[in-house]
Design an enzyme around this catalytic site. Structure first.
Site, short mmCIF file in Angstrom:
data_model
loop_
_atom_site.label_atom_id
_atom_site.label_comp_id
_atom_site.label_asym_id
_atom_site.label_seq_id
_atom_site.Cartn_x
_atom_site.Cartn_y
_atom_site.Cartn_z
N SER A 15 0.83 -1.21 0.00
CA SER A 15 0.00 0.00 0.00
C SER A 15 0.86 1.26 0.00
O SER A 15 0.53 2.25 -0.66
CB SER A 15 -0.94 0.00 1.21
N TYR A 16 1.97 1.21 0.71
CA TYR A 16 2.89 2.35 0.76
C TYR A 16 3.52 2.59 -0.61
O TYR A 16 3.61 3.73 -1.09
CB TYR A 16 3.96 2.06 1.80
N ALA A 17 3.93 1.51 -1.26
CA ALA A 17 4.54 1.62 -2.60
C ALA A 17 3.55 2.18 -3.60
O ALA A 17 3.92 2.99 -4.47
CB ALA A 17 5.04 0.25 -3.05
N LYS B 74 3.45 5.93 -3.04
CA LYS B 74 4.69 6.61 -3.41
C LYS B 74 4.88 6.67 -4.93
O LYS B 74 5.35 7.68 -5.45
CB LYS B 74 5.88 5.90 -2.76
#
Length: 249
Positions: A155-157, A160
Site C-alpha cells: 500500500s505504501y509503494a 509513493k
C-alpha cells in the site's frame, strides 16, 4: 549558513522530526524563511526554536496533511506571514507494512490520503502563489521500497509511485509557469530507521553492508542540503527528475 536561498519562502510538511526536520534546517541555513507544518505542532515549535537559535527564520503551523483545509491553511499562513511562497516540500507520509494478502482498503486509503492526496493538496494550494512569484520549486518524496518492490510495502509503494506519476504530469503542465517539480528518494536515520535499528540490529547491519557508502544518510547534511541545492538557482534547469539520495543503494 549561506545566502543561496535568501529572500525565498519555503513550506515543509512533516517538519517536526526526521527527514522533514533535516530539510527545514538546511533550507533555513541557506537563507530561506521556513514554515514548518506538522500534525504535532509542539514538535514543529521545537524545530523552529532550533532554527531561531541559529539566527534564521521559521514559523510552526499545525497541519494534518490528510485534511485539505489544513494544507490550505498552512500555505495561506506561509503567504500571510512571509509575503509569498517559493518552495514546497511534500515530506509527510504515513506508512503501513503488511503482506499484500493482508492489505486492507483502510491501509491503502491511509497511505494514499497521507501521501498521494496530501501531495496533491499541497501542490494545488501552492500553485497560484508560485505563479505569482513567477515560478518556484516543488520537491516531492518517493521511496526506494516502491522502486525496488520491497515485500510488505504494497500500500505504501502504491502511494509513493502515485506521487512520482503526479510529479511527472505537473512537470509538463506547470513548466511554462517556471515551476520545477522534482522527486527525491531519501535514505536517512529517521525515527523509523532508529526504531528498526533497535528492534532488528542484525537486519540493519546487513542493510548497511549493502549500501556502497556503508552508512545511512544524515537527515540534514545528506538529505536537507541536497534539497537546498535542488531548489536553488544552481539547479534552475532541472525538473522532472527522481534524485536517489540513498548512498548508492
Amino acid at each position: 549558513m549561506t545566502a543561496r536561498l535568501e529572500g525565498t519562502v519555503a513550506l515543509v510538511t512533516g517538519a517536526g522530526q526526521g527527514i522533514g526536520r533535516g530539510i527545514a534546517l538546511a533550507l533555513a541555513r541557506d537563507g530561506a524563511s521556513v514554515v514548518l507544518a506538522g500534525r504535532t505542532k509542539t514538535k514543529c515549535d521545537a524545530v523552529a526554536a532550533e532554527i531561531a537559535a541559529e539566527g534564521a527564520t521559521a514559523e510552526a503551523v499545525q497541519c494534518d496533511v490528510t485534511v485539505r483545509a489544513d494544507v490550505d491553511h498552512a500555505v495561506a499562513h506561509a503567504v500571510a506571514t512571509f509575503g509569498g511562497l517559493d518552495i514546497l516540500v511534500n515530506n509527510a507520509q504515513s506508512a503501513v507494512q503488511k503482506p499484500i494478502t493482508d492489505t486492507t482498503d483502510d491501509d491503502v486509503e491511509l497511505c494514499f490520503r497521507s501521501g498521494a492526496m496530501a501531495t496533491l493538496y499541497g501542490m494545488q494550494a501552492a500553485y497560484p502563489h508560485l505563479v505569482a512569484r513567477k515560478g518556484g520549486s516543488i520537491v516531492n518524496l518517493a521511496s526506494s521500497t516502491a522502486i525496488k518492490g520491497d515485500p510488505t510495502f504494497g500500500s505504501y509503494a502504491m502511494a509513493k509511485e502515485a506521487i512520482r506519476g503526479l510529479s511527472r504530469v505537473a512537470v509538463r503542465e506547470w513548466g511554462p509557469d517556471n515551476i520545477r517539480v522534482n522527486v527525491i528518494v531519501p535514505a536517512a536515520m529517521s525515527p523509523a530507521a532508529e526504531e528498526f535499528k533497535q528492534n532488528y540490529p542484525e537486519m540493519f547491519d546487513r542493510h548497511l553492508k549493502s549500501v556502497p557508502l556503508q552508512r545511512m544518510g544524515d537527515p540534514c547534511q545528506d538529505i536537507g542540503r541536497a534539497v537546498a541545492a535542488l531548489v536553488s538557482d544552481d539547479f534552475s534547469y532541472v525538473t522532472g527528475q527522481t534524485l536517489m539520495l540513498t548512498g548508492g543503494a
